[in-house]
Design an enzyme around this catalytic site. Structure first.
Site, PDB file in Angstrom:
ATOM      1  N   ASP A 209       0.958  -1.140  -0.078  1.00  0.00           N
ATOM      2  CA  ASP A 209       0.156   0.075   0.099  1.00  0.00           C
ATOM      3  C   ASP A 209       0.845   1.305   0.031  1.00  0.00           C
ATOM      4  O   ASP A 209       1.974   1.370   0.612  1.00  0.00           O
ATOM      5  CB  ASP A 209      -1.004  -0.076   1.483  1.00  0.00           C
ATOM      6  CG  ASP A 209      -1.905   0.965   1.454  1.00  0.00           C
ATOM      7  OD1 ASP A 209      -2.780   0.978   0.653  1.00  0.00           O
ATOM      8  OD2 ASP A 209      -1.798   2.205   2.181  1.00  0.00           O
ATOM      9  N   GLU A 251      13.438 -15.722  -0.976  1.00  0.00           N
ATOM     10  CA  GLU A 251      13.492 -16.941  -0.266  1.00  0.00           C
ATOM     11  C   GLU A 251      12.125 -17.712  -0.275  1.00  0.00           C
ATOM     12  O   GLU A 251      12.451 -19.028  -0.142  1.00  0.00           O
ATOM     13  CB  GLU A 251      13.601 -16.608   1.259  1.00  0.00           C
ATOM     14  CG  GLU A 251      14.999 -16.041   1.852  1.00  0.00           C
ATOM     15  CD  GLU A 251      14.999 -15.528   3.113  1.00  0.00           C
ATOM     16  OE1 GLU A 251      14.160 -16.047   4.199  1.00  0.00           O
ATOM     17  OE2 GLU A 251      15.659 -14.503   3.563  1.00  0.00           O
TER      18      GLU A 251
HETATM   19  C1  BGC Z   1      -5.459   2.369  -0.370  1.00  0.00           C
HETATM   20  C2  BGC Z   1      -6.568   3.181   0.469  1.00  0.00           C
HETATM   21  C3  BGC Z   1      -6.160   3.695   1.854  1.00  0.00           C
HETATM   22  C4  BGC Z   1      -4.895   4.360   1.669  1.00  0.00           C
HETATM   23  C5  BGC Z   1      -4.231   4.501   2.916  1.00  0.00           C
HETATM   24  C6  BGC Z   1      -4.520   3.432  -0.384  1.00  0.00           C
HETATM   25  O1  BGC Z   1      -3.859   3.943  -1.226  1.00  0.00           O
HETATM   26  O2  BGC Z   1      -5.818   1.750  -1.338  1.00  0.00           O
HETATM   27  O3  BGC Z   1      -7.743   2.478   0.364  1.00  0.00           O
HETATM   28  O4  BGC Z   1      -7.029   4.620   2.362  1.00  0.00           O
HETATM   29  O5  BGC Z   1      -3.821   3.819   0.822  1.00  0.00           O
HETATM   30  O6  BGC Z   1      -3.935   3.208   3.418  1.00  0.00           O
END
Ligand code: BGC
Length: 534
Positions: A209, A251
């Site tokens: 993310d 790994e």
């Molecule tokens: C996720 C979102 C989230 C954000 C903060 C993003 O890019 O896809 O849904 O709100 O990251 O974690």
């Protein structure tokens, strides 16, 4: 059904179909109104029949769910609303037995304010070791009453929050999501441990993310428009972090997909060097308007930026953060404005559906892997969520201007005639399903050869069993204005008509699949796509 060790085993991710599950809204196994792992396990046969190679789960860890689970309180425990770690392990195994790999979502930029580290940091006070894992600073102004810098937030509102002892902490998203300090060795160590924890449980990949946001300018200097480098996007230190992540993944034979959104193609490609991430999302394609020239340019640019590093492209039309495809494509202006989401702009569902069907055949025949967001295969439109039921913090933090992302997160319709469209809840689900939702139910669509679900099933089956799809070259064919036509290996062709009138198809070709019928003269109508064999 995909065999567990199909022909794509080595480098399976280079041309996989990856289905995104938003666990809260996929299927409710215990009837409490929230989707859960029991719901997913019960629907694995549906995913196998659809023909996906992997499932990416948005965060399923313990979380106060302030930001839909992207506020993680503990990476090693499943949120009780979704189930248990034991169930997650069973799910991973059962999916694997059906030929479906599991991808988990790791959110390294921040944690929940309920995470043990942040609670300890608050308790320990200014100057403590505990606070060094985050970005705590004194404020500016005579009495420290002003935030330490002026950084713009990824969500609306301030990026700093003051705690009772007078210090401020940084959060690029909501105050409940404090940013971690990636210059701290424990932060790095902990994340590598978390990766191992999940790889050891059999996951095949990790989605990262906000992957380009982790590293911060150590001076936390004010933001200056147009000055490079940006103080918190795409800092050079990130590459060192991802090289050590890659060593961990190697790994286990695990793979990464990064959420990396950078306008600069060369900078984007750096994340995909052979010792860094395997893949990254391609948001330029998702946000490209329904226009032949612009789509062609986006496809060419995407392939050109991936080629030098040897990484496969990924294609995505929709996810849990954006307006659903059918609704976007039903608008006059199909561009996607991430700031306003063009809320309230009129949309024509029939037009949107026709284009979404054509876009499916376009996307599925491009070189690389494809991400499919739950409900996209049902052609779900963006749902209107009543204002008093909206939960997404983007809505409240924008003072109600931004509708937020709940419209694409509404619980799925499974059975037309069951309560709550067969989502499985005994009480109303956490987000209400709009009137008419049952028309999209999977059982109804499964019985209709013309439905979006039948189109996806057939397309995925062909893509899996026919040579020419996935990784490999793409050659453009001569075509009239407004028409995209290309050839893939083995004589496979895709033609998409975005022009106002019908067009003739290439001579001496056999129709494999169409997103809609040809006209009476065998021509391809507007907003329709076909797969052909030369
Ligand atoms: C996720 C979102 C989230 C954000 C903060 C993003 O890019 O896809 O849904 O709100 O990251 O974690």
């Amino acid at each position: 059904m995909a065999a567990p060790d199909s022909h794509r085993t080595a480098g399976w991710w280079r041309d996989a179909i990856i289905y995104q599950v938003y666990p809260r809204s996929f299927a409710d196994g215990d009837g409490d109104g929230t989707g859960d792992l029991a719901g997913v396990r019960a629907r694995l046969p549906y995913l196998a029949e659809l023909g996906v190679d992997a499932v990416w789960f948005t965060p399923w860890y313990v979380s106060p769910l302030v930001d839909g689970g992207y506020d993680v309180a503990d990476y090693r425990t499943i949120d009780p609303a979704f189930g248990t770690l034991g169930e997650a392990e069973k799910l991973i195994t059962e999916a694997r037995e059906l030929g479906i790999r599991t991808i988990v979502d790791i959110v390294p930029n921040h944690v929940s304010d309920q995470h043990a580290w942040f609670r300890a940091a608050l308790a320990a006070g200014p100057g403590s070791e505990e606070r060094k894992r985050f970005h705590f600073r004194p404020g500016r102004g005579e009495n420290g009453e002003l935030p330490p810098n002026d950084w713009p937030s990824q969500f609306s509102g301030p990026t700093w929050t003051r705690v009772p002892d007078g210090e401020w902490y940084l959060h690029l998203f909501t105050p409940e999501q404090p940013d971690l300090n990636w210059a701290h060795p424990e932060v790095r160590r902990e994340h590598e441990d978390v990766l191992r924890f999940w790889f050891e449980r059999g996951v095949a990949g990790v989605r990262i993310d906000s992957a380009a946001l982790l590293a911060k300018d150590p001076a936390l200097a004010d933001f200056e428009e147009g000055v490079d480098p940006h103080p918190y996007i795409d800092q050079d230190e990130l590459h060192d972090i991802y090289r050590s992540w890659r060593a961990v993944a190697d790994e286990y034979g695990g793979v990464f997909v990064g959420e990396v959104w950078l306008p600069d193609a060369e900078r984007f490609a750096r994340y995909l060097r052979p010792d860094e991430l395997h893949t990254a999302f391609n948001f330029n394609f998702l946000s490209c308007p329904w226009d032949a020239d612009r789509l062609r340019r986006t496809i060419d640019d995407t392939l050109a930026e991936h080629a030098p590093v040897g990484a496969p492209a990924t294609w995505v039309l929709c996810n849990h953060d954006v307006t659903r495809t059918v609704t976007r494509y039903g608008r006059e202006d199909t561009g996607f404005d991430f700031a306003t989401k063009a809320f309230g702009t009129p949309t024509d569902p029939a037009l949107g559906t026709r284009r979404a069907r054509a876009a499916a055949l376009l996307t599925l025949s491009l070189p690389g892997s494809v991400y499919l967001y739950q409900g996209e295969e049902l052609g779900l439109p963006e749902a209107d969520v009543p204002l008093d039921r909206i939960q997404d913090p983007m809505h409240s933090r924008s003072g109600g201007v931004d509708p937020g992302r709940d419209g694409c997160r509404v619980p799925l319709p499974w059975s037309a005639d069951a309560p709550y469209c067969g989502f499985g809840s005994e009480t109303e689900p956490w987000l209400p399903q709009p009137a008419g939702w049952s028309a999209y139910a999977a059982d109804r669509q499964g019985a209709d050869p013309e439905s979006m679900l039948s189109l996806y099933r057939e397309a995925l089956l062909l893509r899996r069993t026919t040579d020419g799809f996935g990784d490999g070259p793409l050659d453009w064919l001569p075509a009239p204005d407004g028409v995209l036509a290309y050839r893939r290996p083995g004589g496979l062709m895709c033609v998409v008509n975005l022009s106002p009138g019908p067009v003739a198809l290439p001579a001496h070709s056999t129709l494999l699949l169409g997103s809609g019928p040809l006209d009476g003269d065998g021509r391809l109508p507007r907003d329709t796509a076909v797969w052909l064999r030369a």
